[in-house]
Enzyme design. Structure first.
Site, PDB file in Angstrom:
ATOM      1  N   TRP A 178     -23.252 -75.624   6.373  1.00 19.02           N
ATOM      2  CA  TRP A 178     -22.572 -74.915   7.466  1.00 19.02           C
ATOM      3  C   TRP A 178     -23.471 -73.821   8.053  1.00 19.02           C
ATOM      4  O   TRP A 178     -23.094 -72.648   8.147  1.00 19.02           O
ATOM      5  CB  TRP A 178     -21.232 -74.342   6.991  1.00 19.02           C
ATOM      6  CG  TRP A 178     -20.165 -75.374   6.792  1.00 19.02           C
ATOM      7  CD1 TRP A 178     -20.292 -76.717   6.909  1.00 19.02           C
ATOM      8  CD2 TRP A 178     -18.787 -75.135   6.446  1.00 19.02           C
ATOM      9  NE1 TRP A 178     -19.085 -77.341   6.657  1.00 19.02           N
ATOM     10  CE2 TRP A 178     -18.147 -76.413   6.370  1.00 19.02           C
ATOM     11  CE3 TRP A 178     -18.044 -73.990   6.182  1.00 19.02           C
ATOM     12  CZ2 TRP A 178     -16.799 -76.550   6.052  1.00 19.02           C
ATOM     13  CZ3 TRP A 178     -16.696 -74.131   5.860  1.00 19.02           C
ATOM     14  CH2 TRP A 178     -16.086 -75.395   5.801  1.00 19.02           C
ATOM     15  N   TYR A 225     -25.077 -89.605   8.376  1.00 21.68           N
ATOM     16  CA  TYR A 225     -25.913 -88.401   8.377  1.00 21.68           C
ATOM     17  C   TYR A 225     -26.277 -88.008   6.943  1.00 21.68           C
ATOM     18  O   TYR A 225     -27.446 -87.770   6.624  1.00 21.68           O
ATOM     19  CB  TYR A 225     -25.184 -87.255   9.071  1.00 21.68           C
ATOM     20  CG  TYR A 225     -25.808 -85.899   8.827  1.00 21.68           C
ATOM     21  CD1 TYR A 225     -26.968 -85.522   9.490  1.00 21.68           C
ATOM     22  CD2 TYR A 225     -25.243 -85.005   7.919  1.00 21.68           C
ATOM     23  CE1 TYR A 225     -27.549 -84.290   9.254  1.00 21.68           C
ATOM     24  CE2 TYR A 225     -25.809 -83.765   7.683  1.00 21.68           C
ATOM     25  CZ  TYR A 225     -26.972 -83.412   8.342  1.00 21.68           C
ATOM     26  OH  TYR A 225     -27.544 -82.194   8.097  1.00 21.68           O
ATOM     27  N   TYR A 268     -35.443 -79.123   4.250  1.00 30.26           N
ATOM     28  CA  TYR A 268     -34.026 -78.755   4.123  1.00 30.26           C
ATOM     29  C   TYR A 268     -33.132 -79.979   4.127  1.00 30.26           C
ATOM     30  O   TYR A 268     -33.262 -80.864   4.980  1.00 30.26           O
ATOM     31  CB  TYR A 268     -33.622 -77.800   5.261  1.00 30.26           C
ATOM     32  CG  TYR A 268     -34.366 -76.495   5.167  1.00 30.26           C
ATOM     33  CD1 TYR A 268     -33.930 -75.491   4.317  1.00 30.26           C
ATOM     34  CD2 TYR A 268     -35.551 -76.307   5.870  1.00 30.26           C
ATOM     35  CE1 TYR A 268     -34.646 -74.309   4.183  1.00 30.26           C
ATOM     36  CE2 TYR A 268     -36.270 -75.139   5.743  1.00 30.26           C
ATOM     37  CZ  TYR A 268     -35.806 -74.143   4.891  1.00 30.26           C
ATOM     38  OH  TYR A 268     -36.526 -72.983   4.750  1.00 30.26           O
ATOM     39  N   GLY A 326     -35.052 -74.908  17.219  1.00 32.11           N
ATOM     40  CA  GLY A 326     -33.736 -74.937  16.602  1.00 32.11           C
ATOM     41  C   GLY A 326     -33.371 -73.574  16.034  1.00 32.11           C
ATOM     42  O   GLY A 326     -34.215 -72.676  15.964  1.00 32.11           O
ATOM     43  N   GLN A 327     -32.131 -73.410  15.602  1.00 32.37           N
ATOM     44  CA  GLN A 327     -31.695 -72.095  15.147  1.00 32.37           C
ATOM     45  C   GLN A 327     -32.436 -71.629  13.891  1.00 32.37           C
ATOM     46  O   GLN A 327     -32.744 -70.444  13.751  1.00 32.37           O
ATOM     47  CB  GLN A 327     -30.184 -72.078  14.925  1.00 32.37           C
ATOM     48  CG  GLN A 327     -29.647 -73.081  13.924  1.00 32.37           C
ATOM     49  CD  GLN A 327     -28.129 -73.039  13.819  1.00 32.37           C
ATOM     50  OE1 GLN A 327     -27.456 -72.210  14.428  1.00 32.37           O
ATOM     51  NE2 GLN A 327     -27.572 -73.952  13.045  1.00 32.37           N
ATOM     52  N   ASP A 344     -43.336 -84.794  17.720  1.00 29.39           N
ATOM     53  CA  ASP A 344     -42.262 -85.685  17.302  1.00 29.39           C
ATOM     54  C   ASP A 344     -42.592 -86.168  15.896  1.00 29.39           C
ATOM     55  O   ASP A 344     -43.509 -86.966  15.702  1.00 29.39           O
ATOM     56  CB  ASP A 344     -42.153 -86.865  18.265  1.00 29.39           C
ATOM     57  CG  ASP A 344     -41.029 -87.827  17.914  1.00 29.39           C
ATOM     58  OD1 ASP A 344     -40.441 -87.674  16.822  1.00 29.39           O
ATOM     59  OD2 ASP A 344     -40.749 -88.723  18.722  1.00 29.39           O
ATOM     60  N   ALA A 361     -34.583 -81.711  12.412  1.00 26.10           N
ATOM     61  CA  ALA A 361     -33.583 -82.598  11.822  1.00 26.10           C
ATOM     62  C   ALA A 361     -32.704 -83.195  12.906  1.00 26.10           C
ATOM     63  O   ALA A 361     -32.506 -82.587  13.963  1.00 26.10           O
ATOM     64  CB  ALA A 361     -32.705 -81.837  10.819  1.00 26.10           C
ATOM     65  N   TYR A 362     -32.199 -84.379  12.630  1.00 25.24           N
ATOM     66  CA  TYR A 362     -31.140 -84.958  13.453  1.00 25.24           C
ATOM     67  C   TYR A 362     -29.840 -84.549  12.770  1.00 25.24           C
ATOM     68  O   TYR A 362     -29.547 -84.989  11.660  1.00 25.24           O
ATOM     69  CB  TYR A 362     -31.267 -86.482  13.501  1.00 25.24           C
ATOM     70  CG  TYR A 362     -30.187 -87.146  14.332  1.00 25.24           C
ATOM     71  CD1 TYR A 362     -30.440 -87.591  15.622  1.00 25.24           C
ATOM     72  CD2 TYR A 362     -28.905 -87.322  13.824  1.00 25.24           C
ATOM     73  CE1 TYR A 362     -29.452 -88.196  16.391  1.00 25.24           C
ATOM     74  CE2 TYR A 362     -27.904 -87.918  14.578  1.00 25.24           C
ATOM     75  CZ  TYR A 362     -28.186 -88.347  15.860  1.00 25.24           C
ATOM     76  OH  TYR A 362     -27.198 -88.933  16.610  1.00 25.24           O
ATOM     77  N   ASP A 417     -25.344 -80.225   2.157  1.00 21.79           N
ATOM     78  CA  ASP A 417     -24.225 -80.440   1.230  1.00 21.79           C
ATOM     79  C   ASP A 417     -23.541 -81.781   1.489  1.00 21.79           C
ATOM     80  O   ASP A 417     -22.789 -82.276   0.649  1.00 21.79           O
ATOM     81  CB  ASP A 417     -23.206 -79.309   1.324  1.00 21.79           C
ATOM     82  CG  ASP A 417     -22.592 -79.166   2.710  1.00 21.79           C
ATOM     83  OD1 ASP A 417     -23.301 -79.397   3.707  1.00 21.79           O
ATOM     84  OD2 ASP A 417     -21.399 -78.794   2.803  1.00 21.79           O
TER      85      ASP A 417
END
Length: 281
Positions: A150, A125, A98, A9-10, A35, A59-60, A101
């Protein structure tokens, strides 16, 4: 030794770059390799490695799909997080997780959200992220939960990538002008997280760039920096009729973590220019 989940992921990729630069030993896993919703697999891997720190970047985060795929969001954002916390406790590893918000409803009227504000998520979510926080606190006495917002970086699962894709396809764009939060660069998240780990920080903190903006102003800033000549029309978010209801004003204050670590976190515009400057080469 650091273990990173969600390595493709990023955020995970940003950690890998930083740890490589610092020559810090780590092992990174993507979903195909680990997983996190499988408690047995998580325990096996963590027992084998016995890391000092586990950083959960998995994360989903498909906000709209979570309205109908709540079980999947729950498996990753709640059960998966609990599995990692349990494994961390067993081997004595420090756990970093993590959150978002979107645990808030956006109805606060007297400033930015702080760690003292009571969460009240509007969508599935956000509910799953809040439950994940609660599971960490239930399992561990010593942890670091960082709420971010964001998030953008190298990858496709962010607003900037979507915006540039829309710009290639459409003659003009509509972007919500009534949603406010803080665009937060993965580079900032990684730098502050590693400093927090180094200084032994624990607890719940908000970790964002400084300042706040609307999605519309963020989009305009991206196009201005990149020199993209495309008309953007500001519209209310209700125009899009998205499945998940979003908080209209969810910017979080980073004052607590900035004070604890004695750091000055850049304003969102500064980090945006840094990131887009790298894209431009």
């Amino acid at each position: 030794m650091i273990v990173i989940t969600g390595g493709k992921g990023q955020l995970g990729r940003e950690f890998i770059k930083a740890l490589n630069r610092a020559e810090v030993p780590y092992k990174a896993f993507d979903k195909s390799e680990l997983d996190i919703s499988s408690g047995e697999k998580v325990l096996s891997v963590i027992r084998d490695i016995k890391p000092d720190v586990i950083i959960n970047c998995a994360a989903y985060n498909q906000v709209d799909r979570a309205e109908t795929e709540y079980e999947m969001a729950y498996k990753v954002n709640v059960i998966g997080v609990e599995n990692l916390a349990v494994a961390a406790k067993e081997v004595g590893a420090f756990f970093v997780h993590y959150s978002s918000d979107y645990v808030f409803d956006g109805k606060k009227e007297d400033g930015l959200y702080t760690e003292k504000d009571t969460p009240s998520p509007l969508n599935e979510y956000g509910k799953s992220k809040l439950l994940g926080e609660e599971r960490v606190k239930a399992v561990l006495d010593n942890y670091l939960i960082l709420r971010v917002s964001w998030v953008y970086g190298e990858g496709k699962q962010n607003f900037i990538h979507k915006l540039l894709s829309w710009a290639e396809r459409d003659s003009y764009l509509k972007v919500a002008c009534d949603e406010f939060s803080v665009p937060t660069y993965t580079g900032v998240i990684v730098d502050v997280t590693l400093k927090a780990i180094e200084q032994g920080l624990s607890g719940l903190y908000h970790l964002t760039n400084s300042g706040f903006t609307s999605r519309f102003e963020w989009a305009r800033a991206v196009f201005e920096i990149l020199g993209v000549d495309k008309f953007i029309r500001p519209v209310p978010s209700s125009v899009f009729s998205l499945p998940a209801k979003r908080p209209l004003f969810s910017p979080m204050s980073n004052k607590k973590i900035s004070k604890e670590l004695s750091v000055s976190i850049p304003y969102w515009e500064e980090s945006l220019r840094e990131f887009l400057g790298c894209l431009k080469g």
